[in-house]
Design an enzyme around this catalytic site. Structure first.
Site, PDB file in Angstrom:
ATOM      1  N   CYS A 129      60.131   2.448 -22.249  1.00 33.25           N
ATOM      2  CA  CYS A 129      59.719   1.286 -21.447  1.00 33.25           C
ATOM      3  C   CYS A 129      60.892   0.741 -20.635  1.00 33.25           C
ATOM      4  CB  CYS A 129      59.139   0.205 -22.366  1.00 33.25           C
ATOM      5  SG  CYS A 129      58.673  -1.278 -21.479  1.00 33.25           S
ATOM      6  N   CYS A 132      60.964  -3.093 -20.283  1.00 37.50           N
ATOM      7  CA  CYS A 132      61.456  -3.807 -21.470  1.00 37.50           C
ATOM      8  C   CYS A 132      62.973  -3.662 -21.611  1.00 37.50           C
ATOM      9  CB  CYS A 132      60.822  -3.261 -22.749  1.00 37.50           C
ATOM     10  SG  CYS A 132      59.081  -2.860 -22.625  1.00 37.50           S
ATOM     11  N   ASP A 133      63.482  -2.436 -21.477  1.00 35.40           N
ATOM     12  CA  ASP A 133      64.873  -2.159 -21.852  1.00 35.40           C
ATOM     13  C   ASP A 133      65.816  -1.947 -20.673  1.00 35.40           C
ATOM     14  OD1 ASP A 133      64.017  -2.245 -24.504  1.00 35.40           O
ATOM     15  OD2 ASP A 133      63.488  -0.116 -24.488  1.00 35.40           O
TER      16      ASP A 133
END
Ligand code: NAP
Length: 303
Positions: A129, A132-133
């Site tokens: 992701c 997200c990261d």
């Protein structure tokens, strides 16, 4: 009515059925949003000519379904069974739920590369992701693996943050649509490594590099990167209903045009079903179609 999965298909099914007055519960391990909520920008969902952020679109869909009375529970469904009286029992990790109809929209899960270092370094630089990261790797060099729309979309997102993005694809042609191909080729921060695969991910505590092999020439190189974002496609999350549905060789659920499965009262919608195009727009259509069919079934009518 139980809706399994709170992505675009599930939230649309919930919106439609709740709006028609049914008591609707949506079960989702993350509390809703699905994979679309982990996508940075969505440029091809109609009505948003400038594009819309994935998390924002999914927040709006969640709010919309809730507004009509759908209840969204955070729970991961492990098994769906059908009892003698035609009542479905939906077993989650937290609780068991019962209903006369189920709309199953559990989507897909990211496929892994299955190379040394991948499992050990998940959450330590190996990620599925970018939204997200990605921000953790601002100013660093990162790799993206895959040649589909996900890989190319997320490579563009990462290029805004990282110093350089190495895009590694196992063939000489991308699977992604032409728009994404053009955007990636025009992006000066994305370096293409075609005909190439990752053989190993290195690092003690965190990702430090990868071994990349050119499958045509056999040439092997070590690339220093701080993160590897894997976009090697997905597998359908159909296991909880495996006994109640027909699936294709890859595990996608086979449905009729009204999203019905081989079990009366059980419908499948969105990415988890066998279909030719997996997009937010097609998932929304599936969800609405399944909702209509499930309502018709509950009212004892045929379409
Ligand atoms: P996908 O289209 O299935 O692409 C997966 C990619 O991973 C393929 O290029 C495949 O290579 C590669 N791959 C598979 N196994 C691999 C392995 N073991 N090692 C290295 N590479 C591997 O998956 P996706 O990109 O996640 O897209 C899923 C669906 O969502 C698609 O229908 C896509 O169009 C849609 N989507 C659309 C958008 C958009 O329109 N903006 C954005 C995201 C997703 P090969 O090509 O050689 O098979």
């Amino acid at each position: 009515m139980i809706v399994v999965g709170g992505g675009p298909a599930g939230l649309t099914a919930a919106l439609y059925t709740a709006r028609s007055g049914w008591k609707v519960i949506v079960l989702d391990p993350m509390g809703g949003g699905g994979q679309a909520a982990t996508t940075d920008m969505i440029h091809n969902y109609p009505g948003f000519p400038q594009g819309i952020k994935g998390p924002e679109l999914m927040e709006l869909m969640t709010e919309h379904a809730r507004g009509f009375g759908a209840v969204i529970e955070m729970d991961e469904v492990k098994r769906v069974t059908l009892g003698d009286r035609g009542v479905f029992s939906v077993s989650g990790q937290a609780s068991t739920y019962e209903s006369s109809a189920v709309i199953y929209c559990a989507g897909t899960s990211p496929r892994r590369l299955n190379v040394p270092g991948e499992d050990r370094l998940v959450g330590k630089g190996v990620s599925f992701c970018a939204t997200c990261d990605g921000p953790l790797f601002s100013g660093r060099r990162v790799a993206v693996v895959g040649g589909g729309d996900s890989a190319l979309t997320e490579a563009q997102f990462l290029a805004r943050l990282a110093s350089q993005v190495i895009l590694i694809h196992r063939r000489n042609e991308f699977r992604a649509g032409l728009y994404n191909q053009k955007m990636v080729r025009e992006n000066g921060k994305i370096v293409l490594r075609m005909n190439s695969v990752v053989d190993e991910i290195h690092g003690e505590r965190y990702v430090e590099g990868i071994t990349v092999r050119n499958v045509k020439t056999g040439e092997v190189e070590k690339e220093p990167v701080s993160a590897v974002f894997v976009y090697a496609g997905s597998s359908p999350n159909s296991a909880p209903v495996a006994d109640l549905v027909e699936t294709d060789d890859s595990g996608y659920i086979v449905t009729g045009p009204d999203m019905s499965t081989k079990t009366p009262g059980l419908y499948a919608a969105g990415d988890v079903r066998r279909k030719s195009l997996r997009q937010v727009s097609t998932a929304v259509g599936d969800g609405a179609t399944a909702a209509f069919a499930a309502e018709t079934y509950l009212m004892g009518r045929t379409i």
